[in-house]
Design an enzyme around this catalytic site. Structure first.
Site, PDB file in Angstrom:
ATOM      1  N   LYS A  10      32.580 -39.263  21.040  1.00  0.00           N
ATOM      2  CA  LYS A  10      33.194 -38.187  20.250  1.00  0.00           C
ATOM      3  C   LYS A  10      32.542 -36.818  20.489  1.00  0.00           C
ATOM      4  O   LYS A  10      33.195 -35.789  20.393  1.00  0.00           O
ATOM      5  CB  LYS A  10      33.170 -38.547  18.777  1.00  0.00           C
TER       6      LYS A  10
ATOM      7  N   GLU B   1      38.427 -33.650  10.326  1.00  0.00           N
ATOM      8  CA  GLU B   1      38.697 -34.808   9.482  1.00  0.00           C
ATOM      9  C   GLU B   1      37.812 -35.948   9.977  1.00  0.00           C
ATOM     10  O   GLU B   1      37.401 -35.956  11.139  1.00  0.00           O
ATOM     11  CB  GLU B   1      40.172 -35.222   9.603  1.00  0.00           C
TER      12      GLU B   1
ATOM     13  N   SER C 119      32.587 -47.446  24.138  1.00  0.00           N
ATOM     14  CA  SER C 119      32.783 -46.107  23.560  1.00  0.00           C
ATOM     15  C   SER C 119      31.648 -45.661  22.650  1.00  0.00           C
ATOM     16  O   SER C 119      31.431 -44.465  22.475  1.00  0.00           O
ATOM     17  CB  SER C 119      34.109 -46.063  22.790  1.00  0.00           C
TER      18      SER C 119
HETATM   19  C1  LIG Z   1      36.204 -43.070  16.821  1.00  0.00           C
HETATM   20  C2  LIG Z   1      35.834 -44.152  17.715  1.00  0.00           C
HETATM   21  C3  LIG Z   1      36.801 -44.874  18.457  1.00  0.00           C
HETATM   22  C4  LIG Z   1      38.283 -44.669  18.290  1.00  0.00           C
HETATM   23  O1  LIG Z   1      38.752 -43.414  18.625  1.00  0.00           O
HETATM   24  P1  LIG Z   1      39.580 -43.108  19.950  1.00  0.00           P
HETATM   25  O2  LIG Z   1      40.088 -41.749  19.741  1.00  0.00           O
HETATM   26  O3  LIG Z   1      40.657 -44.140  20.055  1.00  0.00           O
HETATM   27  O4  LIG Z   1      38.637 -43.204  21.082  1.00  0.00           O
HETATM   28  C5  LIG Z   1      36.368 -45.834  19.349  1.00  0.00           C
HETATM   29  N1  LIG Z   1      35.056 -46.107  19.510  1.00  0.00           N
HETATM   30  C6  LIG Z   1      34.103 -45.445  18.809  1.00  0.00           C
HETATM   31  C7  LIG Z   1      32.679 -45.812  19.042  1.00  0.00           C
HETATM   32  C8  LIG Z   1      34.452 -44.453  17.903  1.00  0.00           C
HETATM   33  O5  LIG Z   1      33.495 -43.813  17.220  1.00  0.00           O
END
Ligand SMILES: *Cc1c(COP(=O)(O)O)cnc(C)c1O
Length: 412
Positions: free
Chosen positions: A101, A123, A394
């Protein structure tokens, strides 16, 4: 008209058009008062992208502040455990603040500064985007207010505390179920009233045009690095690339460079894993692409979990980052065009994958990312034991310790 009826492969990934449509999806479904602000944003973004100074500054921050490039790690014990030839993990979990993020929050806060806005709003659901934006705001000396549902404030006390430590205001949103969708609605409403001095930092590839395109751009560093790292490692062939899909930003950031740079015949299978929660046959899931229907929410047209009257339904997932009833418009277009395959993964499957990565590699992933990891055994069955697969991790799992403990992991 023919654009909608006959989407060419080209149009499916060189989108959006000038009105922000990805095939029939996307667009700008907002009150008229916001239109000038979106136009101003689109213009500033366009100029920034073509300004080497902006690119250099963002590149510098991504390197020295975030810690990029993140490694592409060959997970040998994991590959053996799931029955695949090779598994590479793109380590977004190693970024400053623990997830992808921050790539987007830094980019948008830099844009805000360029536009002369001294205040940003965001948000947040689980608090991850709130913390990333509060972090970028602290770094750049911007005032920051984060809209968060009251239910999420209760569930995510640690991230609320972090945002306050970082100097941000956390604005409680009591409307609706007090979760992410309500926070987005409140943030959009607030933005309408304060557009002169306030920049809205959206946390995923959602919202009205040009936001989905902006977020895709700032997250594309994930896929661009991955392509370059595969080349350096001499990996000439990849069978599949997997990412989890909430709003869709880490997934589009990983997929877009593959879509743009590779011809159909040499492109790996691209797989998006969305949240099946307690099962897609129940009403407790977040599988907008698997079970939803197209509709308008939060200023854009896309697949959506909605009732017969078109009201968004409450989404559910064990991972707060995936329980959003909608999905980014480009993913809807990619699904219809057959360029990305989307599958749903249950809470239980994600927890199993979480435990497996932790035990085989000593890497504790976010539960969101665990949804992508849970696709590995399915793909092993389909692609065979020699297949080469890349998974985007992610984020890291620190934030999820209470949830996995409650689920009973690690007590055996
Ligand atoms: C917020 C988040 C997501 C989901 O958000 P996307 O916009 O679909 O990437 C996925 N993995 C993590 C670790 C997150 O913090």
């Amino acid at each position: 008209m023919s654009d909608v009826l006959l989407p060419s492969v080209e149009s499916a990934y060189s989108s959006p058009d000038a009105q922000g449509f990805y095939g029939p999806y996307g667009g700008t479904f907002v009150p008229e008062t916001v239109i000038p602000a979106l136009a101003e944003l689109a213009k500033a973004y366009e100029t920034a992208l073509n300004d080497p100074e902006f690119r250099n500054e963002l590149g510098y921050l991504l390197r020295d502040y975030v810690g990029r490039p993140t490694p592409l790690y060959k997970a040998e014990r994991l590959a053996e455990a799931v029955g695949l030839g090779t598994v590479y993990l793109k380590r977004e979990d190693l970024n400053h603040t623990g997830a992808h993020k921050i790539n987007n929050s830094l980019g948008q806060c830099l844009l805000a500064k360029r536009m002369g806005k001294h205040r940003v709003i965001a948000e947040t659901g689980a608090g991850q985007h709130g913390v990333a934006t509060a972090t970028a705001a602290a770094l750049m000396g911007l005032e920051c207010a984060v809209f968060m549902g009251v239910e999420d404030i209760r569930r995510q006390a640690l991230n609320v505390y972090k945002m306050r430590l970082l100097g941000s205001e956390v604005v409680p949103v009591a409307e609706g179920g007090g979760t992410l969708a309500d926070a987005v609605t409140a943030a959009l409403r607030h933005w309408v009233e304060r557009v002169e001095d306030t920049f809205y930092v959206i946390g995923s590839t959602v919202g009205p045009h040009p936001y989905p395109a902006i977020v895709r751009e700032f997250q594309s560093v994930i896929g661009e690095e991955t392509l370059a790292q595969l080349q350096v490692k001499g990996v000439g062939h990849v069978d599949a690339v997997i990412a989890c899909v909430g709003g869709g930003s880490n997934a589009i950031g990983m997929f877009y460079p593959f879509l743009r740079n590779l011809p159909d015949e040499s492109r790996p299978l691209l797989v998006g894993a969305e949240a099946a929660g307690l099962g897609i046959e129940t009403d407790k899931h977040g599988a907008a692409l698997t079970k939803g229907t197209p509709g308008v929410m939060h200023g854009f047209y896309s697949y959506l979990l909605q009732d017969d009257a078109g009201n968004p339904l409450e989404a559910y997932s064990i991972s707060a980052g995936l329980d959003y009833p909608g999905v980014g418009p480009e993913h809807s277009s990619l699904k219809d065009a057959g360029l990305v395959r989307y599958e749903a993964v249950t809470d239980a499957e994600a927890l199993e994958a979480f435990a497996l990565l932790t035990r085989t590699e000593g890497i504790i992933p976010a539960i969101e990312s665990s949804h992508a990891l849970a696709m590995l055994p399915r793909l092993a069955a389909e692609l065979g034991p020699d297949a080469v697969v890349v998974v985007n991790v992610s984020g890291r799992g620190d934030k999820d310790m209470d949830i996995v403990r409650e689920a009973g992991l690690g007590t055996d």
